[in-house]
Design an enzyme around this catalytic site. Structure first.
Site, short mmCIF file in Angstrom:
data_model
loop_
_atom_site.label_atom_id
_atom_site.label_comp_id
_atom_site.label_asym_id
_atom_site.label_seq_id
_atom_site.Cartn_x
_atom_site.Cartn_y
_atom_site.Cartn_z
CG HIS A 33 -1.67 1.25 1.32
ND1 HIS A 33 -3.14 1.38 1.19
CD2 HIS A 33 -1.40 2.47 2.12
CE1 HIS A 33 -3.45 2.69 1.44
NE2 HIS A 33 -2.56 3.36 1.95
CD GLU A 34 1.66 3.43 3.56
OE1 GLU A 34 1.85 4.45 3.09
OE2 GLU A 34 0.96 3.12 4.51
CG HIS A 80 0.22 6.21 -0.68
ND1 HIS A 80 -1.05 6.69 -1.34
CD2 HIS A 80 -0.29 5.56 0.30
CE1 HIS A 80 -2.06 6.30 -0.38
NE2 HIS A 80 -1.65 5.64 0.44
CE1 TYR A 124 -3.94 10.28 0.66
CE2 TYR A 124 -4.06 11.81 2.78
CZ TYR A 124 -4.20 10.58 2.19
OH TYR A 124 -3.90 9.40 3.08
CD GLU A 169 -5.17 6.28 1.90
OE1 GLU A 169 -5.05 5.08 2.50
OE2 GLU A 169 -3.87 6.95 1.93
CG ASP A 201 -8.75 10.89 6.83
OD1 ASP A 201 -7.61 11.39 6.80
OD2 ASP A 201 -9.34 9.95 6.55
CG HIS A 245 -7.43 7.01 5.73
ND1 HIS A 245 -7.09 8.45 6.05
CD2 HIS A 245 -6.46 6.35 5.43
CE1 HIS A 245 -5.54 8.30 5.73
NE2 HIS A 245 -5.36 6.92 5.60
#
Length: 350
Positions: free
Chosen positions: A166-167, A170, A181, A190, A263, A268
């Site tokens: 996942h990271e 990004h 974002y 996300e 957020d 998210h």
């Protein structure tokens, strides 16, 4: 900062008064207050054996990984502890990060022909043991960073391949042109990272769409938490349901879209909607999800026609265009992706 743990969950943990999670509450407060800083191609010979016993040699790019250790400080990059030519260290977080980045690199190359984050063999940089009891993992624009968790709610984040992938994803999203974002484009950012996170795990395990768990962050909760994972693409809102932490708040349909200023506009939370759309698409096609469904998402991301401020509707239309271009306008793939977006209440842009 593109982090795996949403602030709404950290805030919930930070407010917990139960003595059982006192340490976790303090760790979550510290994590929320932290302000982490931002920001030669290798090759190898891969051998494969065909069904007839023929050995094939293929030149392929190799990852260029460097793992650093922050040693409990919130300072990057930390001390270099492992590179490509170094043996395993015996430190679980270091070696898990090293292996997970390699698996993710191979998955992107094998499925999409992408050579690292920048598609040019760029370095894969990661830092582990970031902060003390740090309850998150994130991409900071140049490296992936992993905390160890507080030990009461969260365990180490390198223990989940989906979190590592996942990271790294990004970074791929950013290199491909980015998705701002904020609001729906942020939720797409996300979601796309979640999609590639689960696809990397499925490819590594050799799982079909029907066999896969479709969970992000499975295993990052300690046994004290009633939950399977951080998020579920198959059933948003069901990943955890804990007496203290509450229930996973993700919606899976536009009827339940969360309007919030928190957020970055709910990036998210609302990512559950495009997540479920991808799951519907992939399971409708069947087989290995990275082969067709994943390819459509990858082509959409890298088309250079996707606006950084794309909303769900424009992204959905872009996936339909990618499916039609790759497989034909009357193909099963094009029909399946249209049905998937309809299934979560997202209309195509006109």
């Amino acid at each position: 900062m593109r982090a795996i743990i949403p602030p709404y969950l950290l805030a919930r943990i930070a407010s917990v008064q139960e003595p059982t999670f006192a340490h976790a509450a303090a760790a979550a407060r510290a994590t929320l207050q932290a302000t982490p800083p931002y920001r030669v191609t290798r090759s190898r010979l891969r051998l494969s054996i065909g069904d007839d016993g023929t050995i094939t040699a293929e030149a392929a790019p190799a990852p260029d990984r460097t793992i650093s250790d922050a040693a409990g400080r919130e300072v990057l990059p930390g001390r270099r502890v492992r590179g490509e030519d170094d043996p395993a260290t015996g430190d679980a977080a270091v070696d898990e990060a090293f292996d997970g980045l390699g698996i993710t690199f191979d998955a992107f190359w094998d499925a999409f022909g992408r050579n690292s984050i920048d598609d040019a063999g760029g370095q894969l940089l990661a830092t582990v043991h970031f902060g003390r009891d740090y309850d998150n993992a994130f991409w900071n624009g140049e490296r992936m960073v992993f905390g160890d968790g507080d030990g009461e709610v969260f365990s180490g984040f390198t223990g989940s391949l989906t979190v590592i992938a996942h990271e790294l994803a990004h970074g791929v999203i950013e290199a491909a042109g980015g998705l701002e974002y904020q609001d729906q484009s942020g939720a797409l950012n996300e979601s796309v990272a979640d999609v590639f996170g689960v696809l990397v795990e499925q490819q590594h395990l050799g799982q079909t769409a029907d066999e896969a768990s479709w969970l992000v962050g499975e295993g990052i909760f300690t046994p004290a938490v009633q939950g399977r994972a951080l998020r579920s693409l198959a059933a948003p809102g069901t990943a955890y349901d804990d007496d203290i932490l509450g229930r996973d708040p993700q919606p899976g349909h536009m009827d339940d879209y969360v309007v919030t200023a928190d957020d970055n506009g709910g990036v998210h939370i609302n990512s559950g909607i495009p997540n479920r759309a991808f799951h519907l698409f992939a399971t409708a096609l069947g087989g290995y999800a990275w082969e067709r469904a994943g390819r459509v998402w990858y082509l959409t991301l890298t088309s250079r026609t996707l606006s950084p401020t794309a909303d769900f509707s424009s992204f959905a239309s872009a996936t339909v265009a990618a499916a039609e271009s790759e497989y034909g306008g009357s193909s099963g793939e094009a029909a399946a992706v249209r049905a998937a977006w309809a299934g979560v209440g997202v209309d195509l842009a006109r």
